[in-house]
Design a protein around this motif. Structure first.
Motif, PDB file in Angstrom:
ATOM      1  N   PRO A  60      74.505  70.124  31.418  1.00  0.00           N
ATOM      2  CA  PRO A  60      75.088  71.370  30.900  1.00  0.00           C
ATOM      3  C   PRO A  60      75.186  72.496  31.936  1.00  0.00           C
ATOM      4  CG  PRO A  60      73.195  70.653  29.559  1.00  0.00           C
ATOM      5  CD  PRO A  60      73.308  69.704  30.692  1.00  0.00           C
ATOM      6  N   THR A  61      74.265  72.528  32.914  1.00  0.00           N
ATOM      7  CA  THR A  61      74.299  73.635  33.892  1.00  0.00           C
ATOM      8  C   THR A  61      75.441  73.485  34.900  1.00  0.00           C
ATOM      9  OG1 THR A  61      72.807  72.423  35.348  1.00  0.00           O
ATOM     10  CG2 THR A  61      71.796  74.044  33.846  1.00  0.00           C
ATOM     11  N   LEU A  62      75.945  72.259  35.050  1.00  0.00           N
ATOM     12  CA  LEU A  62      76.898  71.972  36.126  1.00  0.00           C
ATOM     13  C   LEU A  62      78.290  72.511  35.782  1.00  0.00           C
ATOM     14  CD1 LEU A  62      76.772  70.467  38.864  1.00  0.00           C
ATOM     15  CD2 LEU A  62      77.675  68.471  37.687  1.00  0.00           C
ATOM     16  N   LYS A  63      78.672  73.577  36.486  1.00  0.00           N
ATOM     17  CA  LYS A  63      79.946  74.240  36.147  1.00  0.00           C
ATOM     18  C   LYS A  63      81.080  73.797  37.057  1.00  0.00           C
ATOM     19  CE  LYS A  63      77.713  78.444  34.447  1.00  0.00           C
ATOM     20  NZ  LYS A  63      76.434  78.396  35.219  1.00  0.00           N
ATOM     21  N   HIS A  64      80.762  73.427  38.296  1.00  0.00           N
ATOM     22  CA  HIS A  64      81.836  73.143  39.251  1.00  0.00           C
ATOM     23  C   HIS A  64      81.631  71.811  39.961  1.00  0.00           C
ATOM     24  CE1 HIS A  64      82.885  77.363  38.807  1.00  0.00           C
ATOM     25  NE2 HIS A  64      81.615  77.645  39.040  1.00  0.00           N
ATOM     26  N   VAL A  65      82.702  71.030  40.020  1.00  0.00           N
ATOM     27  CA  VAL A  65      82.724  69.865  40.904  1.00  0.00           C
ATOM     28  C   VAL A  65      83.769  70.184  41.964  1.00  0.00           C
ATOM     29  CG1 VAL A  65      83.279  67.424  41.121  1.00  0.00           C
ATOM     30  CG2 VAL A  65      82.002  68.246  39.117  1.00  0.00           C
ATOM     31  N   LEU A  66      83.342  70.242  43.204  1.00  0.00           N
ATOM     32  CA  LEU A  66      84.235  70.638  44.301  1.00  0.00           C
ATOM     33  C   LEU A  66      84.493  69.411  45.171  1.00  0.00           C
ATOM     34  CD1 LEU A  66      82.346  73.950  45.095  1.00  0.00           C
ATOM     35  CD2 LEU A  66      84.404  73.651  43.703  1.00  0.00           C
ATOM     36  N   VAL A  67      85.773  69.098  45.363  1.00  0.00           N
ATOM     37  CA  VAL A  67      86.139  67.832  45.996  1.00  0.00           C
ATOM     38  C   VAL A  67      86.811  68.058  47.345  1.00  0.00           C
ATOM     39  CG1 VAL A  67      87.366  65.648  45.685  1.00  0.00           C
ATOM     40  CG2 VAL A  67      86.526  66.904  43.686  1.00  0.00           C
ATOM     41  N   LEU A  68      86.298  67.368  48.361  1.00  0.00           N
ATOM     42  CA  LEU A  68      86.977  67.353  49.653  1.00  0.00           C
ATOM     43  C   LEU A  68      88.066  66.292  49.576  1.00  0.00           C
ATOM     44  CD1 LEU A  68      87.038  68.285  52.624  1.00  0.00           C
ATOM     45  CD2 LEU A  68      85.424  66.454  53.127  1.00  0.00           C
ATOM     46  N   GLY A  69      89.334  66.721  49.655  1.00  0.00           N
ATOM     47  CA  GLY A  69      90.446  65.780  49.503  1.00  0.00           C
ATOM     48  C   GLY A  69      91.137  65.989  48.172  1.00  0.00           C
ATOM     49  N   ASP A  70      91.607  64.877  47.615  1.00  0.00           N
ATOM     50  CA  ASP A  70      92.370  64.921  46.358  1.00  0.00           C
ATOM     51  C   ASP A  70      91.420  65.163  45.171  1.00  0.00           C
ATOM     52  OD1 ASP A  70      93.876  64.447  44.133  1.00  0.00           O
ATOM     53  OD2 ASP A  70      94.494  62.417  44.707  1.00  0.00           O
ATOM     54  N   ALA A  71      91.521  66.343  44.550  1.00  0.00           N
ATOM     55  CA  ALA A  71      90.506  66.758  43.570  1.00  0.00           C
ATOM     56  C   ALA A  71      90.645  66.087  42.212  1.00  0.00           C
ATOM     57  CB  ALA A  71      90.551  68.279  43.409  1.00  0.00           C
ATOM     58  N   GLY A  72      91.791  65.517  41.889  1.00  0.00           N
ATOM     59  CA  GLY A  72      91.970  64.969  40.545  1.00  0.00           C
ATOM     60  C   GLY A  72      91.783  66.077  39.516  1.00  0.00           C
ATOM     61  N   SER A  73      90.946  65.843  38.529  1.00  0.00           N
ATOM     62  CA  SER A  73      90.747  66.844  37.464  1.00  0.00           C
ATOM     63  C   SER A  73      89.739  67.925  37.868  1.00  0.00           C
ATOM     64  CB  SER A  73      90.257  66.141  36.202  1.00  0.00           C
ATOM     65  OG  SER A  73      89.024  65.501  36.480  1.00  0.00           O
ATOM     66  N   HIS A  74      89.171  67.836  39.071  1.00  0.00           N
ATOM     67  CA  HIS A  74      88.164  68.798  39.511  1.00  0.00           C
ATOM     68  C   HIS A  74      88.797  69.886  40.393  1.00  0.00           C
ATOM     69  CE1 HIS A  74      85.311  65.915  37.910  1.00  0.00           C
ATOM     70  NE2 HIS A  74      85.750  64.986  38.732  1.00  0.00           N
ATOM     71  N   THR A  75      87.956  70.639  41.113  1.00  0.00           N
ATOM     72  CA  THR A  75      88.468  71.733  41.955  1.00  0.00           C
ATOM     73  C   THR A  75      88.511  71.282  43.414  1.00  0.00           C
ATOM     74  OG1 THR A  75      87.372  73.279  40.468  1.00  0.00           O
ATOM     75  CG2 THR A  75      88.075  74.158  42.597  1.00  0.00           C
ATOM     76  N   ALA A  76      89.622  71.544  44.091  1.00  0.00           N
ATOM     77  CA  ALA A  76      89.715  71.174  45.509  1.00  0.00           C
ATOM     78  C   ALA A  76      88.893  72.158  46.340  1.00  0.00           C
ATOM     79  CB  ALA A  76      91.171  71.192  45.966  1.00  0.00           C
ATOM     80  N   LEU A  77      88.050  71.616  47.201  1.00  0.00           N
ATOM     81  CA  LEU A  77      87.247  72.472  48.086  1.00  0.00           C
ATOM     82  C   LEU A  77      88.166  73.375  48.912  1.00  0.00           C
ATOM     83  CD1 LEU A  77      84.259  72.920  48.923  1.00  0.00           C
ATOM     84  CD2 LEU A  77      84.618  71.212  50.712  1.00  0.00           C
ATOM     85  N   SER A  78      89.330  72.810  49.286  1.00  0.00           N
ATOM     86  CA  SER A  78      90.259  73.565  50.141  1.00  0.00           C
ATOM     87  C   SER A  78      90.856  74.778  49.423  1.00  0.00           C
ATOM     88  CB  SER A  78      91.382  72.647  50.625  1.00  0.00           C
ATOM     89  OG  SER A  78      92.087  72.153  49.499  1.00  0.00           O
ATOM     90  N   SER A  79      90.725  74.821  48.088  1.00  0.00           N
ATOM     91  CA  SER A  79      91.315  75.952  47.350  1.00  0.00           C
ATOM     92  C   SER A  79      90.305  77.088  47.149  1.00  0.00           C
ATOM     93  CB  SER A  79      91.793  75.477  45.969  1.00  0.00           C
ATOM     94  OG  SER A  79      90.675  75.178  45.142  1.00  0.00           O
ATOM     95  N   VAL A  80      89.078  76.885  47.615  1.00  0.00           N
ATOM     96  CA  VAL A  80      88.003  77.827  47.254  1.00  0.00           C
ATOM     97  C   VAL A  80      87.931  79.036  48.198  1.00  0.00           C
ATOM     98  CG1 VAL A  80      85.484  78.052  47.038  1.00  0.00           C
ATOM     99  CG2 VAL A  80      86.634  76.036  46.113  1.00  0.00           C
ATOM    100  N   ALA A  81      88.211  78.823  49.500  1.00  0.00           N
ATOM    101  CA  ALA A  81      88.001  79.877  50.503  1.00  0.00           C
ATOM    102  C   ALA A  81      88.810  81.138  50.182  1.00  0.00           C
ATOM    103  CB  ALA A  81      88.371  79.354  51.878  1.00  0.00           C
TER     104      ALA A  81
END
Ligand code: OOB
Length: 544
Positions: free
Chosen positions: A155-176
């Motif tokens: 339940p605490t886990l709010k973000h999955v940050l993905v290096l590369g193709d994020a699929g349904s998660h958040t792309a690390l490259s979009s965070v900066a």
């Protein structure tokens, strides 16, 4: 920035008198990792800090990227002391992520790429992690599915940050984002969690502070003579303590050198990198050392820049040690360390026999060692005993593990390493064996109890004991000895069951034996020693 404040709950710390002494003696200098990178960017801005894949980042570039990513993490809602499980392969972004977290006082939890749902689920739940950082795919495995599973259960886990193709998660490259001013941590704060090799049912988390870890870097850099000219190849998994800080990539940054990332330690990947980048030093575990020594590729590549090969994580045989210089043309440095703290090195100018036959000596004059018998009484000089240690970069306890800490540390704060050692007259350590219930599979540590618990969950397993069996290549492999309930299941079915429970593959037993009963000790416990002895005997006698 204050120098000390309330500690993170659940993290044992040094008693005030020790902390004062370590500060006054200059071991702890009130530095933080965020500031370290800032200082290096100021002093060596245009020098190359990091090479990997298509990237070649100078210190100034790395520093600027870290500021932008930290701002992005902050905008996502990640705050000081939040835990973030980081599971990345050997890519430059690994350091971008961890320095961004360091800079804002958030705490990386260093997972290995080999970890699966069982381990990751546990790290996320136990640390109440708010974010999990993964590659899209690596080594034929898709981490996005694993993240899906873990996120649903945490339940605490709010973000999955993905290096590369994020699929349904958040792309690390979009965070900066554009940098913002963030309040940094205090030097006495916990900086991150390392993982213990462990010997218990669940992996233990090791809280390391900015003060203590930076001291371990400074001492390592000094002993290993890292300088601005150092080109370090990171071939072992980047998150492990050895390539991270002994002196590893962080030590390379401390010295202002260049770190080169290898996605695999195999000669076909590592040797061309050594040749191209003029690598001067790297670190391996013993089985990989054998692979390098036996590789015919050594003759096809110019490895002449390599001055030192560090080997540690498990015992290197004297025979293999003696082959390093003649075969690879570089010096050997043995490293006997642990994520809990203490690191021993043979020195670069030690006589060759000491380098080949010992695991070196502590890197700090403030490391306190005791070699004791089963009753904690010091053994006679030169005798073999349990190694206990205390010092300015050795933890005083695991995270949220009070009952275990009472056993793993003496009342006066010495860590029980679980290693059996002897001290030579020159003051070097020789690792003679191990008292902890762990299998050291060529440097990968497997806690017997963790695997036993998973086996016990199978309906056809009545009891299970996991022990080490000797192995020419890995030093040790795991053998699960099982008392079946009714008919014995097929070993392959048991291993499939363990995989399905999400156990990292290096923990899957190499061999499974079925027995009717376990040998017992005088008090009726399973005698693992007797089990190991009988297995050794039956495995060395060819079947009729
Ligand atoms: C390193 O750290 P860990 O935490 O994965 O494992 C520590 C344990 C030690 O207690 C010892 O049992 C074993 O690994 N070990 C060795 C060894 N180096 C580590 N056993 C025999 N000979 C050696 N040279 O493994 C680690 C951390 C920092 C630097 C190097 C290794």
């Amino acid at each position: 920035m204050s120098t000390s404040r309330e500690h993170l709950p659940g993290c044992p710390t040094w008693p005030e008198d020790f902390a004062r002494r370590y500060r006054e003696a200059g071991y702890w200098r009130g530095e933080t990792f965020g500031q370290l990178l800032r200082d290096r960017a100021r002093d060596f801005g245009t020098r190359v800090a990091l090479v990997g894949g298509a990237h070649r980042w100078t210190y100034a570039e790395l520093d600027a990227r870290v500021d932008r990513l930290a701002a992005g993490f902050h905008a996502l809602g990640i705050r000081s002391r939040d835990r973030v499980v980081v599971q990345l392969p050997n890519v430059p972004e690994f350091y971008e992520v961890i320095f961004a977290l360091f800079r804002m006082g958030a705490l990386p939890v260093f997972a290995l790429p080999a970890h699966r749902a069982s381990e990751i689920g546990y790290f996320c739940a136990f640390t109440e992690a708010v974010a999990y950082v993964i590659p899209d795919r690596f080594g034929g495995f898709d981490y996005r599915g694993l993240a899906e599973q873990v996120k649903a259960a945490t339940p605490t886990l709010k973000h999955v940050l993905v290096l590369g193709d994020a699929g349904s998660h958040t792309a690390l490259s979009s965070v900066a984002m554009e940098p913002v001013t963030l309040e940094g941590p205090a030097p006495s704060d916990v900086a991150f969690f390392q993982l213990s090799g462990g010997s218990t049912g669940v992996p233990k988390l090791i809280p390391r502070t900015h003060d203590d870890y930076l001291y371990s870097l400074r001492a390592s850099v000094d002993v290993c003579r890292f300088t601005q000219e150092t080109v370090y190849l990171c071939a072992l998994p980047a998150a492990h303590n050895f390539p991270l800080s002994s002196p590893g990539v962080l030590g390379t940054f401390y010295a202002g050198g260049t770190a080169v990332m290898a996605l695999s330690p195999s000669p076909d990947v590592a040797f061309p990198l050594i040749e191209r980048e003029r690598v001067t030093v790297t670190a391996l575990v013993p089985p990989l050392t054998m692979v390098w020594l036996d590789s015919t590729l050594a003759r096809k590549h110019d490895l002449s820049s390599l001055k030192v090969l560090q080997v540690g994580g498990a015992r290197l045989s004297d025979e293999a040690a003696a082959r390093v210089r003649p075969t690879l043309g570089c010096g050997l440095q043995q490293v006997f360390g642990m994520a809990e703290g203490l690191v021993n090195y043979t020195r670069l100018d030690d006589p060759e026999t000491r380098i080949v036959t010992t695991q070196g000596r502590p890197m700090s004059d403030a490391d306190e060692l005791r070699v004791v018998d089963d009753d904690d009484v010091p053994v006679a000089p030169g005798g073999t005993g349990h190694l206990l240690t205390r010092g300015p970069y050795t933890i005083r306890g695991y995270y949220k593990a009070e009952a275990h800490n009472a056993k793993a540390f003496t009342t006066d704060g010495f860590y029980r390493t679980g290693d059996l050692v002897r001290l030579t007259p020159e003051g070097d350590l020789v690792v003679e064996g191990r008292a902890k219930d762990q299998i050291n599979r060529g440097g990968d540590k497997v806690a017997a109890e963790e695997v036993e618990n998973h086996l016990l969950a199978h309906p056809s397993v009545s009891d299970a004991a996991v022990v080490a069996i000797p192995d020419k290549f890995l030093g040790e492999r795991t053998c699960a000895v099982v008392i079946p309930r009714g008919e014995a299941p097929a070993p392959s079915a048991l291993n499939a069951f363990l995989r399905q429970r999400g156990l990292a593959s290096f923990k899957i037993p190499d061999r499974i034996e079925f027995v009717a009963a376990f040998p017992q000790t005088g008090v009726g416990k399973v005698s693992k020693k007797a089990l190991r002895d009988s297995l050794r005997q039956s495995l060395s006698t060819p079947s009729p």
